[in-house]
Design a protein around this motif. Structure first.
Motif, PDB file in Angstrom:
ATOM      1  N   ILE A 238      11.958   8.307   2.708  1.00 29.97           N
ATOM      2  CA  ILE A 238      10.569   8.760   2.610  1.00 29.97           C
ATOM      3  C   ILE A 238       9.687   7.643   2.039  1.00 29.97           C
ATOM      4  O   ILE A 238       8.567   7.414   2.511  1.00 29.97           O
ATOM      5  N   ALA A 239      10.197   6.930   1.059  1.00 26.89           N
ATOM      6  CA  ALA A 239       9.414   5.834   0.470  1.00 26.89           C
ATOM      7  C   ALA A 239       9.041   4.799   1.534  1.00 26.89           C
ATOM      8  O   ALA A 239       7.899   4.333   1.600  1.00 26.89           O
ATOM      9  N   LEU A 240      10.005   4.465   2.387  1.00 24.73           N
ATOM     10  CA  LEU A 240       9.720   3.493   3.448  1.00 24.73           C
ATOM     11  C   LEU A 240       8.630   4.016   4.381  1.00 24.73           C
ATOM     12  O   LEU A 240       7.737   3.275   4.801  1.00 24.73           O
ATOM     13  N   ARG A 241       8.696   5.294   4.690  1.00 28.13           N
ATOM     14  CA  ARG A 241       7.706   5.851   5.606  1.00 28.13           C
ATOM     15  C   ARG A 241       6.325   5.952   4.979  1.00 28.13           C
ATOM     16  O   ARG A 241       5.310   5.717   5.636  1.00 28.13           O
ATOM     17  N   VAL A 242       6.291   6.273   3.683  1.00 34.66           N
ATOM     18  CA  VAL A 242       5.000   6.297   2.978  1.00 34.66           C
ATOM     19  C   VAL A 242       4.375   4.903   3.008  1.00 34.66           C
ATOM     20  O   VAL A 242       3.178   4.743   3.278  1.00 34.66           O
ATOM     21  N   LEU A 243       5.189   3.890   2.761  1.00 34.23           N
ATOM     22  CA  LEU A 243       4.641   2.526   2.712  1.00 34.23           C
ATOM     23  C   LEU A 243       4.184   2.075   4.097  1.00 34.23           C
ATOM     24  O   LEU A 243       3.118   1.461   4.240  1.00 34.23           O
ATOM     25  N   MET A 244       4.959   2.369   5.126  1.00 35.54           N
ATOM     26  CA  MET A 244       4.540   1.974   6.474  1.00 35.54           C
ATOM     27  C   MET A 244       3.227   2.660   6.860  1.00 35.54           C
ATOM     28  O   MET A 244       2.334   2.054   7.450  1.00 35.54           O
ATOM     29  N   LEU A 245       3.149   3.928   6.488  1.00 29.45           N
ATOM     30  CA  LEU A 245       1.952   4.689   6.872  1.00 29.45           C
ATOM     31  C   LEU A 245       0.721   4.197   6.113  1.00 29.45           C
ATOM     32  O   LEU A 245      -0.326   3.939   6.705  1.00 29.45           O
ATOM     33  N   THR A 246       0.857   4.044   4.797  1.00 30.37           N
ATOM     34  CA  THR A 246      -0.306   3.593   4.025  1.00 30.37           C
ATOM     35  C   THR A 246      -0.655   2.143   4.362  1.00 30.37           C
ATOM     36  O   THR A 246      -1.800   1.738   4.221  1.00 30.37           O
ATOM     37  N   ALA A 247       0.318   1.388   4.850  1.00 30.36           N
ATOM     38  CA  ALA A 247       0.035  -0.009   5.212  1.00 30.36           C
ATOM     39  C   ALA A 247      -0.918  -0.104   6.403  1.00 30.36           C
ATOM     40  O   ALA A 247      -1.623  -1.099   6.551  1.00 30.36           O
ATOM     41  N   VAL A 248      -0.939   0.906   7.249  1.00 34.47           N
ATOM     42  CA  VAL A 248      -1.812   0.820   8.436  1.00 34.47           C
ATOM     43  C   VAL A 248      -3.070   1.660   8.291  1.00 34.47           C
ATOM     44  O   VAL A 248      -3.904   1.704   9.207  1.00 34.47           O
ATOM     45  N   GLN A 249      -3.213   2.356   7.170  1.00 29.90           N
ATOM     46  CA  GLN A 249      -4.387   3.211   7.016  1.00 29.90           C
ATOM     47  C   GLN A 249      -5.587   2.435   6.488  1.00 29.90           C
ATOM     48  O   GLN A 249      -5.463   1.661   5.540  1.00 29.90           O
ATOM     49  N   ASP A 250      -6.730   2.684   7.093  1.00 32.41           N
ATOM     50  CA  ASP A 250      -7.949   1.996   6.660  1.00 32.41           C
ATOM     51  C   ASP A 250      -8.508   2.640   5.397  1.00 32.41           C
ATOM     52  O   ASP A 250      -9.085   1.977   4.552  1.00 32.41           O
ATOM     53  N   GLU A 251      -8.352   3.942   5.292  1.00 29.66           N
ATOM     54  CA  GLU A 251      -8.899   4.678   4.155  1.00 29.66           C
ATOM     55  C   GLU A 251      -7.769   5.063   3.217  1.00 29.66           C
ATOM     56  O   GLU A 251      -6.610   5.093   3.625  1.00 29.66           O
ATOM     57  N   GLN A 252      -8.143   5.415   1.992  1.00 29.33           N
ATOM     58  CA  GLN A 252      -7.101   5.933   1.109  1.00 29.33           C
ATOM     59  C   GLN A 252      -6.680   7.322   1.578  1.00 29.33           C
ATOM     60  O   GLN A 252      -7.412   8.012   2.280  1.00 29.33           O
ATOM     61  N   SER A 253      -5.476   7.702   1.236  1.00 31.66           N
ATOM     62  CA  SER A 253      -5.048   9.040   1.641  1.00 31.66           C
ATOM     63  C   SER A 253      -4.631   9.834   0.414  1.00 31.66           C
ATOM     64  O   SER A 253      -4.717   9.348  -0.719  1.00 31.66           O
ATOM     65  N   THR A 254      -4.209  11.061   0.651  1.00 31.34           N
ATOM     66  CA  THR A 254      -3.828  11.933  -0.454  1.00 31.34           C
ATOM     67  C   THR A 254      -2.376  12.379  -0.270  1.00 31.34           C
ATOM     68  O   THR A 254      -1.806  12.258   0.818  1.00 31.34           O
ATOM     69  N   VAL A 255      -1.836  12.912  -1.352  1.00 31.58           N
ATOM     70  CA  VAL A 255      -0.470  13.439  -1.281  1.00 31.58           C
ATOM     71  C   VAL A 255      -0.390  14.537  -0.219  1.00 31.58           C
ATOM     72  O   VAL A 255       0.574  14.608   0.548  1.00 31.58           O
ATOM     73  N   ASP A 256      -1.428  15.378  -0.158  1.00 29.48           N
ATOM     74  CA  ASP A 256      -1.417  16.453   0.839  1.00 29.48           C
ATOM     75  C   ASP A 256      -1.368  15.897   2.263  1.00 29.48           C
ATOM     76  O   ASP A 256      -0.628  16.392   3.114  1.00 29.48           O
ATOM     77  N   GLU A 257      -2.168  14.888   2.508  1.00 29.12           N
ATOM     78  CA  GLU A 257      -2.183  14.293   3.855  1.00 29.12           C
ATOM     79  C   GLU A 257      -0.834  13.670   4.209  1.00 29.12           C
ATOM     80  O   GLU A 257      -0.323  13.854   5.306  1.00 29.12           O
ATOM     81  N   LEU A 258      -0.289  12.936   3.248  1.00 30.19           N
ATOM     82  CA  LEU A 258       1.007  12.294   3.526  1.00 30.19           C
ATOM     83  C   LEU A 258       2.102  13.337   3.706  1.00 30.19           C
ATOM     84  O   LEU A 258       2.973  13.205   4.571  1.00 30.19           O
ATOM     85  N   SER A 259       2.044  14.369   2.879  1.00 27.47           N
ATOM     86  CA  SER A 259       3.029  15.431   2.973  1.00 27.47           C
ATOM     87  C   SER A 259       3.007  16.067   4.368  1.00 27.47           C
ATOM     88  O   SER A 259       4.056  16.315   4.980  1.00 27.47           O
ATOM     89  N   ALA A 260       1.813  16.300   4.871  1.00 25.81           N
ATOM     90  CA  ALA A 260       1.692  16.887   6.213  1.00 25.81           C
ATOM     91  C   ALA A 260       2.114  15.890   7.290  1.00 25.81           C
ATOM     92  O   ALA A 260       2.855  16.230   8.218  1.00 25.81           O
ATOM     93  N   ALA A 261       1.642  14.661   7.146  1.00 22.15           N
ATOM     94  CA  ALA A 261       1.910  13.665   8.190  1.00 22.15           C
ATOM     95  C   ALA A 261       3.396  13.355   8.306  1.00 22.15           C
ATOM     96  O   ALA A 261       3.912  13.119   9.397  1.00 22.15           O
ATOM     97  N   LEU A 262       4.095  13.362   7.178  1.00 24.17           N
ATOM     98  CA  LEU A 262       5.504  12.976   7.189  1.00 24.17           C
ATOM     99  C   LEU A 262       6.437  14.180   7.189  1.00 24.17           C
ATOM    100  O   LEU A 262       7.658  14.025   7.233  1.00 24.17           O
ATOM    101  N   ASP A 263       5.828  15.380   7.121  1.00 23.09           N
ATOM    102  CA  ASP A 263       6.633  16.598   7.157  1.00 23.09           C
ATOM    103  C   ASP A 263       7.655  16.616   6.009  1.00 23.09           C
ATOM    104  O   ASP A 263       8.851  16.833   6.220  1.00 23.09           O
ATOM    105  N   VAL A 264       7.146  16.332   4.821  1.00 23.29           N
ATOM    106  CA  VAL A 264       7.982  16.304   3.622  1.00 23.29           C
ATOM    107  C   VAL A 264       7.330  17.251   2.611  1.00 23.29           C
ATOM    108  O   VAL A 264       6.107  17.229   2.460  1.00 23.29           O
ATOM    109  N   PRO A 265       8.126  18.094   1.934  1.00 25.98           N
ATOM    110  CA  PRO A 265       7.529  19.020   0.967  1.00 25.98           C
ATOM    111  C   PRO A 265       6.674  18.278  -0.066  1.00 25.98           C
ATOM    112  O   PRO A 265       7.042  17.186  -0.512  1.00 25.98           O
TER     113      PRO A 265
END
Lengths: 153, 153
Positions: free
Chosen positions: B19-46
């Motif tokens: 999950i850590a790897l996926r969070v980093l890959m995802l935030t690495a390509v995002q232009d805006e800051q994101s939230t725990v809720d957004e990442l949780s939904a995007a990565l399908d992780v509780p």
């Protein structure tokens, strides 16, 4: 719509491979043939599970089995020349170590992480390709294992 | 008395590292800051699980968090220079990959299999040491990930 990565991988030796390695190390140092019951007790593995693994090792030509009253099993001489890497590949197959297909990951055709993990797994196996089963029971391991498992005099 | 090997290993990336790897890959390509809720939904992780991993990444200096109403999180610029191997070591620690101590294996001080698996695991990590997080989001992965996760226009 939520975007989901596929769940990443387990980069692991399965329990079956683990047990297979232990069966081979143990039979490699035994002077007499042994039985499934004996191995099951010595390795603390349920009999049914152990029997399946023995069957598989026999199928790959690594164990020789003799049926019947005086039956039992022993390691095939050729098995000692096998590498640990070969055994792991034989038991775990060449399937991908990361599961990008279930559920299908939209990145899977273009994923640099997948490539990196695949190369790392290859490096892991390459290291084990250099280790023969024979070398696993050289000193000090083999004599100690023999001593630990020999029947009391 | 039955002689028992310790249970052999899992040679694996834990779910947390995944999950850590996926969070980093995802935030690495995002232009805006994101939230725990957004990442949780995007990565399908509780959410709870994700929040813990975000906290840990922030603690290691890999994510920057801003508290409050306009809060959120984004990747730290330095994180891109980290290697995947570094991240894996950071998350999984330098503990042994094989569990020879629980239950204690009588071979553990003299086991050639243990040594072989340790070297194989080191080779696995060495391969990942050569891969930076930045390189994981180079073409084609990064642009595809960006496209998949960008908000609809």
């Amino acid at each position: 719509m939520p975007y989901r990565f596929a769940t990443l991988p387990a980069m692991r030796l399965t329990r079956g491979t683990d047990i297979a390695l232990r069966v081979l190390m143990l039979t490699a140092v035994q002077d007499e043939q042994s039985t499934v019951d004996e191995l099951s007790a010595a390795l603390d593995v349920p009999r049914n599970h152990l029997a399946k693994i023995v069957q598989r090792l026999a199928h790959s030509g690594l164990l020789l089995t003799v049926r019947g009253r005086a039956g039992g099993l022993r390691i095939a001489p050729e098995a000692l020349e096998w590498s640990v890497g070969q055994l792991v590949r034989d038991f775990e197959g060449d399937h991908e170590v990361i599961d990008c297909e279930d559920p299908p990951c939209p990145l899977r055709g273009a994923c640099r992480l997948r490539g990196a993990l695949r190369r790392a797994h290859e490096a892991f196996l390459a290291e084990l390709d250099a280790v023969s089963l024979r070398s696993l029971v050289e000193k000090p391991t083999g004599p100690l294992l023999h001593q630990l498992t020999a029947p009391a005099p």
